[in-house]
Motif scaffolding. Structure first.
Motif, PDB file in Angstrom:
ATOM      1  N   ALA A   1     -10.817  -8.236  -2.785  1.00 33.11           N
ATOM      2  CA  ALA A   1     -10.231  -9.559  -2.561  1.00 33.11           C
ATOM      3  C   ALA A   1      -8.711  -9.520  -2.673  1.00 33.11           C
ATOM      4  O   ALA A   1      -7.988 -10.147  -1.878  1.00 33.11           O
ATOM      5  CB  ALA A   1     -10.818 -10.563  -3.557  1.00 33.11           C
ATOM      6  N   ILE A   2      -8.213  -8.766  -3.647  1.00 32.97           N
ATOM      7  CA  ILE A   2      -6.761  -8.660  -3.821  1.00 32.97           C
ATOM      8  C   ILE A   2      -6.143  -7.898  -2.660  1.00 32.97           C
ATOM      9  O   ILE A   2      -5.063  -8.255  -2.169  1.00 32.97           O
ATOM     10  CB  ILE A   2      -6.439  -7.995  -5.168  1.00 32.97           C
ATOM     11  CG1 ILE A   2      -6.778  -8.955  -6.314  1.00 32.97           C
ATOM     12  CG2 ILE A   2      -4.978  -7.576  -5.250  1.00 32.97           C
ATOM     13  CD1 ILE A   2      -6.600  -8.370  -7.682  1.00 32.97           C
ATOM     14  N   ARG A   3      -6.824  -6.848  -2.215  1.00 32.67           N
ATOM     15  CA  ARG A   3      -6.307  -6.087  -1.070  1.00 32.67           C
ATOM     16  C   ARG A   3      -6.157  -6.977   0.166  1.00 32.67           C
ATOM     17  O   ARG A   3      -5.172  -6.884   0.903  1.00 32.67           O
ATOM     18  CB  ARG A   3      -7.230  -4.909  -0.758  1.00 32.67           C
ATOM     19  CG  ARG A   3      -6.741  -4.032   0.388  1.00 32.67           C
ATOM     20  CD  ARG A   3      -7.757  -2.959   0.700  1.00 32.67           C
ATOM     21  NE  ARG A   3      -7.941  -2.055  -0.416  1.00 32.67           N
ATOM     22  CZ  ARG A   3      -7.144  -1.021  -0.684  1.00 32.67           C
ATOM     23  NH1 ARG A   3      -6.111  -0.767   0.108  1.00 32.67           N
ATOM     24  NH2 ARG A   3      -7.367  -0.260  -1.726  1.00 32.67           N
ATOM     25  N   MET A   4      -7.134  -7.857   0.366  1.00 39.50           N
ATOM     26  CA  MET A   4      -7.101  -8.724   1.544  1.00 39.50           C
ATOM     27  C   MET A   4      -6.175  -9.916   1.371  1.00 39.50           C
ATOM     28  O   MET A   4      -5.534 -10.364   2.328  1.00 39.50           O
ATOM     29  CB  MET A   4      -8.515  -9.222   1.856  1.00 39.50           C
ATOM     30  CG  MET A   4      -9.500  -8.120   2.224  1.00 39.50           C
ATOM     31  SD  MET A   4      -9.078  -7.312   3.790  1.00 39.50           S
ATOM     32  CE  MET A   4      -9.397  -8.666   4.932  1.00 39.50           C
ATOM     33  N   GLY A   5      -6.090 -10.439   0.140  1.00 36.28           N
ATOM     34  CA  GLY A   5      -5.358 -11.679  -0.059  1.00 36.28           C
ATOM     35  C   GLY A   5      -3.959 -11.525  -0.610  1.00 36.28           C
ATOM     36  O   GLY A   5      -3.006 -12.118  -0.084  1.00 36.28           O
TER      37      GLY A   5
ATOM     38  N   ARG B   1       1.015   7.248   0.344  1.00 34.83           N
ATOM     39  CA  ARG B   1       0.038   7.628   1.368  1.00 34.83           C
ATOM     40  C   ARG B   1      -1.305   8.007   0.771  1.00 34.83           C
ATOM     41  O   ARG B   1      -2.350   7.786   1.390  1.00 34.83           O
ATOM     42  CB  ARG B   1       0.585   8.803   2.187  1.00 34.83           C
ATOM     43  CG  ARG B   1       1.815   8.452   3.019  1.00 34.83           C
ATOM     44  CD  ARG B   1       2.278   9.662   3.812  1.00 34.83           C
ATOM     45  NE  ARG B   1       3.478   9.353   4.605  1.00 34.83           N
ATOM     46  CZ  ARG B   1       4.108  10.241   5.362  1.00 34.83           C
ATOM     47  NH1 ARG B   1       3.659  11.494   5.428  1.00 34.83           N
ATOM     48  NH2 ARG B   1       5.179   9.887   6.046  1.00 34.83           N
ATOM     49  N   ARG B   2      -1.298   8.582  -0.440  1.00 36.73           N
ATOM     50  CA  ARG B   2      -2.546   9.058  -1.037  1.00 36.73           C
ATOM     51  C   ARG B   2      -3.264   7.966  -1.821  1.00 36.73           C
ATOM     52  O   ARG B   2      -4.480   7.932  -1.855  1.00 36.73           O
ATOM     53  CB  ARG B   2      -2.265  10.243  -1.974  1.00 36.73           C
ATOM     54  CG  ARG B   2      -1.642  11.432  -1.273  1.00 36.73           C
ATOM     55  CD  ARG B   2      -1.556  12.618  -2.221  1.00 36.73           C
ATOM     56  NE  ARG B   2      -0.827  12.320  -3.444  1.00 36.73           N
ATOM     57  CZ  ARG B   2       0.485  12.426  -3.561  1.00 36.73           C
ATOM     58  NH1 ARG B   2       1.227  12.806  -2.519  1.00 36.73           N
ATOM     59  NH2 ARG B   2       1.078  12.144  -4.702  1.00 36.73           N
ATOM     60  N   ALA B   3      -2.513   7.092  -2.468  1.00 36.52           N
ATOM     61  CA  ALA B   3      -3.121   6.071  -3.322  1.00 36.52           C
ATOM     62  C   ALA B   3      -3.716   4.942  -2.487  1.00 36.52           C
ATOM     63  O   ALA B   3      -3.184   4.585  -1.433  1.00 36.52           O
ATOM     64  CB  ALA B   3      -2.076   5.510  -4.287  1.00 36.52           C
ATOM     65  N   ARG B   4      -4.821   4.404  -2.968  1.00 36.02           N
ATOM     66  CA  ARG B   4      -5.448   3.251  -2.332  1.00 36.02           C
ATOM     67  C   ARG B   4      -5.245   2.023  -3.224  1.00 36.02           C
ATOM     68  O   ARG B   4      -6.189   1.338  -3.600  1.00 36.02           O
ATOM     69  CB  ARG B   4      -6.923   3.509  -2.076  1.00 36.02           C
ATOM     70  CG  ARG B   4      -7.167   4.622  -1.065  1.00 36.02           C
ATOM     71  CD  ARG B   4      -8.637   4.787  -0.771  1.00 36.02           C
ATOM     72  NE  ARG B   4      -9.262   3.550  -0.324  1.00 36.02           N
ATOM     73  CZ  ARG B   4      -9.189   3.070   0.912  1.00 36.02           C
ATOM     74  NH1 ARG B   4      -8.486   3.740   1.832  1.00 36.02           N
ATOM     75  NH2 ARG B   4      -9.776   1.947   1.240  1.00 36.02           N
ATOM     76  N   ASP B   5      -3.997   1.802  -3.572  1.00 34.81           N
ATOM     77  CA  ASP B   5      -3.641   0.712  -4.475  1.00 34.81           C
ATOM     78  C   ASP B   5      -3.854  -0.619  -3.754  1.00 34.81           C
ATOM     79  O   ASP B   5      -3.225  -0.885  -2.726  1.00 34.81           O
ATOM     80  CB  ASP B   5      -2.176   0.859  -4.894  1.00 34.81           C
ATOM     81  CG  ASP B   5      -1.807  -0.035  -6.067  1.00 34.81           C
ATOM     82  OD1 ASP B   5      -2.322  -1.167  -6.134  1.00 34.81           O
ATOM     83  OD2 ASP B   5      -1.021   0.406  -6.911  1.00 34.81           O
ATOM     84  N   PRO B   6      -4.744  -1.486  -4.277  1.00 37.96           N
ATOM     85  CA  PRO B   6      -4.983  -2.760  -3.602  1.00 37.96           C
ATOM     86  C   PRO B   6      -3.923  -3.809  -3.876  1.00 37.96           C
ATOM     87  O   PRO B   6      -3.995  -4.912  -3.330  1.00 37.96           O
ATOM     88  CB  PRO B   6      -6.335  -3.197  -4.205  1.00 37.96           C
ATOM     89  CG  PRO B   6      -6.328  -2.621  -5.568  1.00 37.96           C
ATOM     90  CD  PRO B   6      -5.607  -1.294  -5.443  1.00 37.96           C
TER      91      PRO B   6
ATOM     92  N   ALA C   1      -6.472   4.226  -9.189  1.00 37.28           N
ATOM     93  CA  ALA C   1      -6.229   3.946  -7.780  1.00 37.28           C
ATOM     94  C   ALA C   1      -4.812   3.466  -7.500  1.00 37.28           C
ATOM     95  O   ALA C   1      -4.455   3.246  -6.349  1.00 37.28           O
ATOM     96  CB  ALA C   1      -7.228   2.888  -7.280  1.00 37.28           C
ATOM     97  N   GLU C   2      -4.011   3.303  -8.543  1.00 40.88           N
ATOM     98  CA  GLU C   2      -2.713   2.663  -8.295  1.00 40.88           C
ATOM     99  C   GLU C   2      -1.604   3.651  -7.958  1.00 40.88           C
ATOM    100  O   GLU C   2      -1.633   4.814  -8.352  1.00 40.88           O
ATOM    101  CB  GLU C   2      -2.316   1.780  -9.470  1.00 40.88           C
ATOM    102  CG  GLU C   2      -2.081   2.467 -10.788  1.00 40.88           C
ATOM    103  CD  GLU C   2      -1.551   1.469 -11.814  1.00 40.88           C
ATOM    104  OE1 GLU C   2      -0.459   0.935 -11.591  1.00 40.88           O
ATOM    105  OE2 GLU C   2      -2.244   1.233 -12.819  1.00 40.88           O
ATOM    106  N   VAL C   3      -0.635   3.136  -7.241  1.00 43.36           N
ATOM    107  CA  VAL C   3       0.448   3.971  -6.742  1.00 43.36           C
ATOM    108  C   VAL C   3       1.371   4.428  -7.866  1.00 43.36           C
ATOM    109  O   VAL C   3       2.117   5.406  -7.710  1.00 43.36           O
ATOM    110  CB  VAL C   3       1.226   3.214  -5.649  1.00 43.36           C
ATOM    111  CG1 VAL C   3       2.113   2.131  -6.266  1.00 43.36           C
ATOM    112  CG2 VAL C   3       2.044   4.144  -4.782  1.00 43.36           C
ATOM    113  N   LEU C   4       1.335   3.771  -9.017  1.00 46.78           N
ATOM    114  CA  LEU C   4       2.189   4.145 -10.142  1.00 46.78           C
ATOM    115  C   LEU C   4       1.552   5.202 -11.049  1.00 46.78           C
ATOM    116  O   LEU C   4       2.162   5.597 -12.046  1.00 46.78           O
ATOM    117  CB  LEU C   4       2.532   2.900 -10.982  1.00 46.78           C
ATOM    118  CG  LEU C   4       3.341   1.811 -10.283  1.00 46.78           C
ATOM    119  CD1 LEU C   4       3.694   0.707 -11.268  1.00 46.78           C
ATOM    120  CD2 LEU C   4       4.595   2.365  -9.634  1.00 46.78           C
TER     121      LEU C   4
END
Length: 366
Positions: free
Chosen positions: A39-43, A248-253, A298-301
């Motif tokens: 939901a966060i990824r989409m919204g 590019r590698r992380a799937r951070d929503p 999953a986060e970019v940090l």
């Protein structure tokens, strides 16, 4: 308690140098976690990816966030007192200190009622310890109110009062203004009789950067050392070099490294990134208290948190790094929704209790 036990059973290990770190929750993300992340990824993420890099847009977005925070239902098990202390002085300037003082309102006995009243009476009480919590929001958004789900949970789980200062935000006030305010808050606790050996400094995201920077500044300037430091998804590298590489590698929503870099330019202002207090990875980290770092897998940090743990380890500091598989940025804020966030807060309480209970006399003298 079952969630807490499952964390211990399923912990993986991250190796940094020659030291092994517990990596936290290694199971597959819960159904709730996957739904919320989606939901966060989409919204939210499309909005956050377009966070403006100019002052007017930041102020508009800040007003929206502040208005939304008014809709958050407060936790009825804690009591919040607004603190405004005009007596904080800095050089020739007289600067007021503002924030929230949060305590549990458990009323199991008459003594509990009196203890709660005493804890709120910060002018006269002498609490044996406290959590100093520095909220996140990229140094440009949010307030103590937006992070009450974390501060209330810390008060309930640890039994300690929590002080969340309202530090100055960019772009009106560039770094080091937030650090100056955080130092004022730490001194404020000390001046009111809270022993340094009972204080734990904590923060999330940009507040995690501020909490680490404050810890380093306390050690550098010779102030009494706190009992420990807790970092949730810390924004370690404001230049964003590591997060841009990881994008590019992380799937951070939730977090966009490029939007974070735009905001960072407002945070540092005309002085740029030359202030050594910004550079956590270059800090000497000598004679520091124990650290707990929690970051979502999953986060970019995540690479930034791992590099900070490595730097602390190399300096001989006691650092516990937990990487929570599949979790997003500052997932702890959803501790009333996500089982992983609930377990992470239990781990945080375990750490805080352990460091506050450790040899107070030795820590105070450090």
């Amino acid at each position: 308690m079952e969630a807490h036990r499952s964390v211990a059973r399923s912990a993986e290990v991250v190796m940094l140098g020659d030291t092994a770190y517990d990596a936290g929750f290694d199971g597959s993300p819960s159904v709730r976690s996957r739904v919320v992340s989606g939901a966060i990824r989409m919204g939210m993420r499309p909005f956050l990816h377009r966070v403006p890099g100019h002052a007017r847009g930041i102020r508009t977005a800040r007003s929206t966030v502040d208005a939304a925070s008014l809709l958050l239902r407060p936790n009825q098990r804690v009591k919040v007192r607004q603190v405004v202390d005009p007596r904080v002085e800095s050089g020739r300037r007289r600067r007021s200190l503002r924030g929230e003082w949060i305590v549990t309102r458990d009323t199991g006995s008459t003594q509990d009622v009196q203890d709660a009243r005493d804890a709120l009476d910060v002018e006269h009480a002498r609490p044996h310890g406290a959590v100093l919590y520095l909220h996140g929001g990229g140094y440009v958004f949010c307030s103590p109110r937006t992070h009450r789900s974390i501060t209330a949970r810390l008060a309930l789980d640890t039994g300690l009062p929590v002080f969340a200062p309202r530090y100055r935000l960019a772009p009106e006030h560039c770094f080091p203004a937030p650090l100056e305010d955080a130092l004022d808050a730490y001194r404020w606790l000390l001046d009111r009789g809270v022993p340094a050996a009972g204080i734990v400094i904590a923060g999330d995201s940009a507040g995690g950067h501020l909490a680490a920077s404050l810890t380093a500044e306390i050690c550098r300037t010779g102030l009494p050392r706190p009992a420990g430091t807790v970092l949730f998804s810390p924004w370690v590298d404001l230049s964003c070099e590591l997060s841009i590489q990881a994008q590019r590698r992380a799937r951070d929503p939730y977090i966009s490294a490029r939007s974070a870099r735009r905001v960072a330019r407002l945070v540092v202002g005309p002085a740029g990134f030359d202030d050594p207090r910004l550079a956590l990875l270059a800090c000497p980290w000598t004679d520091t208290p124990p650290f707990l770092i929690q970051v979502g897998g999953a986060e970019v940090l995540r690479p930034e948190a791992e590099e900070l743990a490595r730097a602390l380890n190399d300096a001989g500091a006691d650092c516990e790094l937990q990487v929570w598989k599949g979790q997003m940025h500052v997932f702890q804020i959803l501790n009333r929704v996500l089982p992983e966030a609930d377990a992470a807060m239990r781990e945080t309480s375990r750490f805080i209790r352990s460091v506050v209970a450790a040899d107070p006399a030795g820590t105070e003298a450090a």
